[in-house]
Design a protein around this motif. Structure first.
Motif, PDB file in Angstrom:
ATOM      1  N   ALA A 369      23.929  15.249  25.719  1.00 35.14           N
ATOM      2  CA  ALA A 369      23.271  14.959  26.999  1.00 35.14           C
ATOM      3  C   ALA A 369      23.653  15.983  28.063  1.00 35.14           C
ATOM      4  CB  ALA A 369      23.637  13.549  27.457  1.00 35.14           C
ATOM      5  N   ALA A 370      24.877  16.479  27.987  1.00 38.75           N
ATOM      6  CA  ALA A 370      25.327  17.472  28.970  1.00 38.75           C
ATOM      7  C   ALA A 370      24.606  18.806  28.789  1.00 38.75           C
ATOM      8  CB  ALA A 370      26.835  17.668  28.853  1.00 38.75           C
ATOM      9  N   LEU A 371      24.047  19.041  27.602  1.00 39.80           N
ATOM     10  CA  LEU A 371      23.343  20.295  27.337  1.00 39.80           C
ATOM     11  C   LEU A 371      21.882  20.250  27.757  1.00 39.80           C
ATOM     12  CD1 LEU A 371      24.760  21.138  23.777  1.00 39.80           C
ATOM     13  CD2 LEU A 371      25.463  22.111  25.970  1.00 39.80           C
ATOM     14  N   GLY A 372      21.330  19.048  27.927  1.00 40.66           N
ATOM     15  CA  GLY A 372      19.930  18.928  28.304  1.00 40.66           C
ATOM     16  C   GLY A 372      19.356  17.602  27.840  1.00 40.66           C
ATOM     17  N   GLU A 373      18.043  17.496  27.929  1.00 41.08           N
ATOM     18  CA  GLU A 373      17.364  16.261  27.551  1.00 41.08           C
ATOM     19  C   GLU A 373      16.879  16.374  26.110  1.00 41.08           C
ATOM     20  OE1 GLU A 373      13.924  13.206  29.267  1.00 41.08           O
ATOM     21  OE2 GLU A 373      14.107  15.244  30.089  1.00 41.08           O
ATOM     22  N   PHE A 374      17.427  15.531  25.253  1.00 42.49           N
ATOM     23  CA  PHE A 374      17.091  15.558  23.832  1.00 42.49           C
ATOM     24  C   PHE A 374      17.025  14.127  23.295  1.00 42.49           C
ATOM     25  CE2 PHE A 374      19.613  19.377  24.735  1.00 42.49           C
ATOM     26  CZ  PHE A 374      18.727  20.368  24.341  1.00 42.49           C
ATOM     27  N   PRO A 393      13.742  17.481  19.995  1.00 47.98           N
ATOM     28  CA  PRO A 393      13.165  17.625  21.332  1.00 47.98           C
ATOM     29  C   PRO A 393      12.609  16.292  21.826  1.00 47.98           C
ATOM     30  CG  PRO A 393      11.675  18.502  19.675  1.00 47.98           C
ATOM     31  CD  PRO A 393      12.939  18.147  18.954  1.00 47.98           C
ATOM     32  N   VAL A 394      12.450  16.181  23.122  1.00 47.06           N
ATOM     33  CA  VAL A 394      11.817  14.983  23.672  1.00 47.06           C
ATOM     34  C   VAL A 394      10.332  15.021  23.335  1.00 47.06           C
ATOM     35  CG1 VAL A 394      13.495  14.722  25.528  1.00 47.06           C
ATOM     36  CG2 VAL A 394      11.435  16.110  25.901  1.00 47.06           C
ATOM     37  N   SER A 395       9.683  13.884  23.450  1.00 51.03           N
ATOM     38  CA  SER A 395       8.260  13.793  23.163  1.00 51.03           C
ATOM     39  C   SER A 395       7.490  14.775  24.037  1.00 51.03           C
ATOM     40  CB  SER A 395       7.768  12.363  23.422  1.00 51.03           C
ATOM     41  OG  SER A 395       6.413  12.244  23.087  1.00 51.03           O
ATOM     42  N   GLY A 396       6.556  15.499  23.411  1.00 55.16           N
ATOM     43  CA  GLY A 396       5.775  16.487  24.136  1.00 55.16           C
ATOM     44  C   GLY A 396       6.269  17.900  23.956  1.00 55.16           C
ATOM     45  N   LYS A 397       7.475  18.058  23.403  1.00 53.19           N
ATOM     46  CA  LYS A 397       8.014  19.371  23.110  1.00 53.19           C
ATOM     47  C   LYS A 397       8.260  19.492  21.613  1.00 53.19           C
ATOM     48  CE  LYS A 397      10.138  20.577  27.530  1.00 53.19           C
ATOM     49  NZ  LYS A 397      11.336  21.177  28.173  1.00 53.19           N
ATOM     50  N   THR A 398       8.499  20.713  21.155  1.00 51.28           N
ATOM     51  CA  THR A 398       8.781  20.954  19.747  1.00 51.28           C
ATOM     52  C   THR A 398      10.092  21.708  19.617  1.00 51.28           C
ATOM     53  OG1 THR A 398       7.716  23.121  19.577  1.00 51.28           O
ATOM     54  CG2 THR A 398       6.297  21.171  19.353  1.00 51.28           C
ATOM     55  N   ASP A 404      16.566  28.809  21.182  1.00 42.78           N
ATOM     56  CA  ASP A 404      17.710  29.509  21.773  1.00 42.78           C
ATOM     57  C   ASP A 404      18.882  28.589  22.049  1.00 42.78           C
ATOM     58  OD1 ASP A 404      16.289  28.162  23.725  1.00 42.78           O
ATOM     59  OD2 ASP A 404      16.745  29.612  25.298  1.00 42.78           O
ATOM     60  N   GLU A 405      18.689  27.273  21.855  1.00 41.64           N
ATOM     61  CA  GLU A 405      19.758  26.304  22.104  1.00 41.64           C
ATOM     62  C   GLU A 405      20.371  25.763  20.817  1.00 41.64           C
ATOM     63  OE1 GLU A 405      18.596  23.661  25.766  1.00 41.64           O
ATOM     64  OE2 GLU A 405      16.747  24.325  24.791  1.00 41.64           O
ATOM     65  N   ARG A 406      19.796  26.132  19.675  1.00 42.82           N
ATOM     66  CA  ARG A 406      20.243  25.560  18.393  1.00 42.82           C
ATOM     67  C   ARG A 406      21.728  25.810  18.138  1.00 42.82           C
ATOM     68  NH1 ARG A 406      16.871  27.497  13.536  1.00 42.82           N
ATOM     69  NH2 ARG A 406      15.593  25.657  13.983  1.00 42.82           N
ATOM     70  N   ASP A 407      22.156  27.059  18.300  1.00 45.51           N
ATOM     71  CA  ASP A 407      23.552  27.379  18.003  1.00 45.51           C
ATOM     72  C   ASP A 407      24.509  26.657  18.933  1.00 45.51           C
ATOM     73  OD1 ASP A 407      22.727  29.014  15.963  1.00 45.51           O
ATOM     74  OD2 ASP A 407      22.924  30.875  17.101  1.00 45.51           O
ATOM     75  N   GLN A 408      24.123  26.514  20.190  1.00 42.43           N
ATOM     76  CA  GLN A 408      24.971  25.818  21.162  1.00 42.43           C
ATOM     77  C   GLN A 408      25.107  24.346  20.795  1.00 42.43           C
ATOM     78  OE1 GLN A 408      23.415  25.861  25.160  1.00 42.43           O
ATOM     79  NE2 GLN A 408      25.429  25.468  26.097  1.00 42.43           N
ATOM     80  N   ILE A 409      24.006  23.738  20.385  1.00 39.48           N
ATOM     81  CA  ILE A 409      24.037  22.327  19.986  1.00 39.48           C
ATOM     82  C   ILE A 409      24.899  22.155  18.736  1.00 39.48           C
ATOM     83  CG2 ILE A 409      22.621  20.464  19.038  1.00 39.48           C
ATOM     84  CD1 ILE A 409      20.354  21.468  20.895  1.00 39.48           C
ATOM     85  N   LYS A 410      24.670  23.017  17.757  1.00 43.61           N
ATOM     86  CA  LYS A 410      25.443  22.904  16.512  1.00 43.61           C
ATOM     87  C   LYS A 410      26.932  23.058  16.779  1.00 43.61           C
ATOM     88  CE  LYS A 410      25.905  26.218  13.430  1.00 43.61           C
ATOM     89  NZ  LYS A 410      25.756  27.177  12.305  1.00 43.61           N
ATOM     90  N   GLN A 411      27.285  24.026  17.591  1.00 46.48           N
ATOM     91  CA  GLN A 411      28.709  24.226  17.852  1.00 46.48           C
ATOM     92  C   GLN A 411      29.315  23.044  18.599  1.00 46.48           C
ATOM     93  OE1 GLN A 411      29.910  28.103  19.217  1.00 46.48           O
ATOM     94  NE2 GLN A 411      31.842  27.326  20.057  1.00 46.48           N
TER      95      GLN A 411
END
Length: 473
Positions: A369-374, A393-398, A404-411
């Protein structure tokens, strides 16, 4: 040592040694993996029919420094079956080695070749009045050699263990082309190093599994299934403890399901009937298998009542027929497919100590949640601490909006797993997706030992190059 690409010029070095029908051009299915992150290149597929033919192929590849990708059902989720760059390898498929060689019901053992589909292993055991308890969503296409090579888990680990725990012996071809005849049916054999456990989970980097002696179990006389509503993952764990105190080892599955997974089913697979029109925030799918003279429905009712009295269960449905039980499992088994159709930004197959499981979910949700809306779908085999923690992603996005956020989320997820003493790969293996993760979080002494073993058995580095350990091609 530098590997050699398999090209039209080098292909005859291999194809001349066996009948022509043992080779063909690789179709698209051999060059893809389920998540679509890696794509292989044009090459040939070897389709041996015997362990001797596998040995011939391995010897020639070793001689000419051509990489080998052992291939089972292609269902692996960490890229262990696809090579995207570097020298072009040979794909070695075990699909034609698909014979159930023998079943010994009185010994609870089956001898099967590596190319037998997991569901067919289960069917052979059932025909003999026995159970092969390894069960997972891809069992209709996954092959037992791949299951062993990745030490697959699935829904029955709580009671029966991983693939490693279900194997008594192996037949395999080592990187020098020698055949190890280790198809032992023994339960006790303390004669030195256990090569079986070295090859299981090695993902084809130390040799090619060609057959296995598998451990079977008596079939439960009766089975029962229930969906029970719990307030939280912490309550689910307490319910599991209570269930084992009441029912002993009869609990064969205990799966945690979050509302988000049910919502994804409604969105992408509306024909899958959900147990509730408005799903609860958390529920558990519980399966029990009991002996003759016991009633699984009674066992589940006792668990429900005891759980309700302790404030752990607020609602529940106990299956009243096999069809209803199958329906519950259909929901659980289609959650990964619904996830795939939604498209995750980052998926995580992790495990933590049971005592840290609830803490992990709370802290992981906060960090995401601190990284964004997911959206997060957290589900899995809570009885053994293995969760599939997937971020969408939230509804309406893919997912394309968040590459560009995948690695940050995984880490963020993997750092927390490591802090809590867990594993960033619970049951899917390392493959090529998680080589960096293994280097980042793995114990350096263990990694050094793994490299030493790899160097001793496969000094040319041609067995599944780049998988598990960083390649030297």
């Amino acid at each position: 040592m530098t590997l050699t690409s398999l090209t039209p010029e080098t292909e005859p070095l291999l194809t001349a040694a066996l009948p022509a029908d043992r080779f063909r051009r690789a179709e698209a299915r051999y060059l893809e993996e389920p998540r679509g992150r890696y794509k292989g290149r044009d090459t040939i597929v070897a389709l041996p029919r015997s362990v001797e033919e596998v040995a011939t192929i391995v010897r020639l590849c070793a001689q000419h420094r051509i990489g080998i990708i052992p291939y089972g059902g292609g269902t692996g989720l960490v890229g262990g079956q696809v090579v995207e760059d570097g020298p072009v390898p040979l794909i070695l498929s075990l699909e034609r080695m698909n014979t159930v060689r023998a079943v010994y019901p009185d010994e609870n053992v089956a001898i099967v070749e590596a190319g037998v589909i997991l569901a067919d292993v289960q069917a052979a055991a059932a025909q003999a009045g026995r159970l092969f308890p390894l069960s997972l969503a891809a069992e209709g296409t996954a092959r037992i050699g791949g299951n062993l090579s990745t030490n697959a888990g699935g829904t029955g680990v709580l009671r029966y263990g991983n693939a490693r725990d279900l194997c008594l012996g192996l037949e395999a071809v080592l990187p020098d082309g020698s055949i190890w005849n280790g198809l032992s049916r023994l339960r006790k054999d303390n004669t030195g190093y256990d090569l079986r456990h070295l090859l299981i989970g090695a993902e084809g980097t130390l040799g090619v599994i060609t057959a296995a002696a598998l451990k079977l179990s008596p079939r439960p006389a009766h089975s029962g299934t229930a969906m029970l509503v719990v307030d939280s993952p912490a309550a689910a764990l307490k319910l599991l403890t209570l269930g084992r105190e009441l029912l002993g080892e009869s609990i064969s599955a205990f799966e945690l399901i979050h509302r988000q997974g049910m919502d994804f089913l409604a969105e992408k697979l509306p024909d899958i009937r959900r147990p509730w029109d408005t799903p609860p925030e958390w529920c558990v799918l519980v399966e029990v298998g009991v002996t003759a003279g016991q009633d699984p429905t009674d066992a589940l009712e006792r668990l429900f009542v005891a759980g309700a009295e302790d404030g752990l269960v607020s609602d529940g449905i106990i299956a009243q027929s096999q069809a209803q039980s199958d329906g519950f499992w259909t929901v659980r088994e289609h959650i990964p497919e619904a996830n795939r159709l939604i498209g995750s930004i980052s998926s995580h197959d992790i495990s933590v100590p049971l005592g840290a499981l609830a803490e992990f979910i709370t802290k992981a949700n906060a960090r995401i949640a601190a990284l964004g809306e997911f959206r997060v779908n957290c589900f899995g085999h809570v009885g053994d601490g293995n969760l599939h923690y997937n971020v969408f992603p939230v509804s309406g996005k893919t997912k394309a909006d968040h590459l560009d956020e995948r690695d940050q989320i995984k880490q963020a997820v993997h750092d927390l797993v490591h802090e809590l003493g867990g594993s960033v790969s619970a049951e899917h293996g390392i493959g090529r997706f998680k080589v960096d993760d293994l280097e980042r979080y793995g114990d350096p002494v263990k990694l050094a030992a793994m490299r030493a073993i790899k160097g001793a058995l496969d000094p040319a580095g041609f067995m599944n190059p780049g998988a598990v350990l960083r390649g030297r091609a």
